[in-house]
Design a protein around this motif. Sequence first.
Motif, short mmCIF file in Angstrom:
data_model
loop_
_atom_site.label_atom_id
_atom_site.label_comp_id
_atom_site.label_asym_id
_atom_site.label_seq_id
_atom_site.Cartn_x
_atom_site.Cartn_y
_atom_site.Cartn_z
N LEU A 1 5.50 6.87 -1.02
CA LEU A 1 6.54 6.87 0.00
C LEU A 1 6.30 8.10 0.86
O LEU A 1 6.41 9.23 0.36
CB LEU A 1 7.94 6.90 -0.61
N LEU A 2 5.92 7.89 2.10
CA LEU A 2 5.63 8.99 3.01
C LEU A 2 6.79 9.17 3.97
O LEU A 2 7.31 8.19 4.51
CB LEU A 2 4.34 8.72 3.78
N ARG A 3 7.17 10.41 4.18
CA ARG A 3 8.27 10.72 5.10
C ARG A 3 7.70 11.40 6.33
O ARG A 3 6.89 12.31 6.23
CB ARG A 3 9.30 11.60 4.42
N PHE A 4 8.16 10.95 7.49
CA PHE A 4 7.77 11.54 8.77
C PHE A 4 9.04 12.00 9.47
O PHE A 4 10.06 11.29 9.45
CB PHE A 4 7.06 10.51 9.65
N LEU B 1 0.82 -1.21 0.00
CA LEU B 1 0.00 0.00 0.00
C LEU B 1 0.85 1.26 0.00
O LEU B 1 0.56 2.20 -0.72
CB LEU B 1 -0.92 0.01 1.22
N ALA B 2 1.89 1.28 0.84
CA ALA B 2 2.73 2.46 0.96
C ALA B 2 4.00 2.10 1.72
O ALA B 2 4.04 1.11 2.45
CB ALA B 2 2.00 3.59 1.69
N GLU C 1 -2.69 11.97 13.87
CA GLU C 1 -2.04 12.70 12.77
C GLU C 1 -1.45 11.72 11.76
O GLU C 1 -1.56 11.92 10.54
CB GLU C 1 -0.94 13.62 13.30
N ILE C 2 -0.84 10.67 12.27
CA ILE C 2 -0.27 9.65 11.37
C ILE C 2 -1.40 9.01 10.56
O ILE C 2 -1.28 8.83 9.35
CB ILE C 2 0.53 8.60 12.18
N HIS C 3 -2.50 8.67 11.22
CA HIS C 3 -3.63 8.05 10.52
C HIS C 3 -4.15 8.97 9.42
O HIS C 3 -4.47 8.51 8.31
CB HIS C 3 -4.76 7.71 11.49
N GLU C 4 -4.24 10.27 9.68
CA GLU C 4 -4.74 11.21 8.68
C GLU C 4 -3.85 11.20 7.43
O GLU C 4 -4.36 11.26 6.31
CB GLU C 4 -4.83 12.62 9.26
N ARG C 5 -2.54 11.12 7.62
CA ARG C 5 -1.64 11.09 6.47
C ARG C 5 -1.69 9.76 5.73
O ARG C 5 -1.52 9.71 4.52
CB ARG C 5 -0.20 11.37 6.91
#
Length: 193
Positions: free
Chosen positions: A153-156, A120-121, A166-170
């Motif tokens: 690819l999400l960067r935190f 998924l990501a 907040e993580i869930h929203e992204r």
Amino acid sequence: MSQSCINEVMSLVGVVVVGLLALGVIGAVLTKLSVRRGRSLPYVVQTSLNTPAEQAFLGAVQRAVGSTSLIACKVRIADVLQVRFRKRHGRDQRWWRYFRLISAKHVDLVLCEPRGGRILAAIELDDRSHRRGDRKRRDRFVDRAFASAGVPLLRFAASGRYDAREIHERLAPYLTTPEEGSVTCPNSRSTTR
């Protein structure tokens, strides 16, 4: 310097080079023999798979995604992406050149469907090391590789605390819902529901 001195130096350099090559070959053969004979190998277990910061972030991501996704840690990029074209033969350097670029790199987390394992990501936790020039170049390459494959690819940013909401929203746009249909495993005839 006379020609005879140059010849002697060149001969000495040749002997040294041949000697070093012979030592390398002997070392490789001895290592291979010791592995074949069952001698112990020089490996020990890591104290932990994740750093404390990565472990804290993983806990927050687990709370954020719940049962909507499986989470894999420290995944080799070559297990997420593959080179688009096939090797034409064993010495196909074009394929190897692109494969080598991803074979030794990892992403911190990969989210997959709980049924079927579809990717998924991917997620990267960027700490201070990502400010270094070499890491910036690596990150740009990884971003481009994932974009070319169409994998988000999400960067935190690393921090002391993480908010699961907040993580869930992204992550929400990439997560599946438990009600989504069945998935057939491509290597079997079974279907999960």
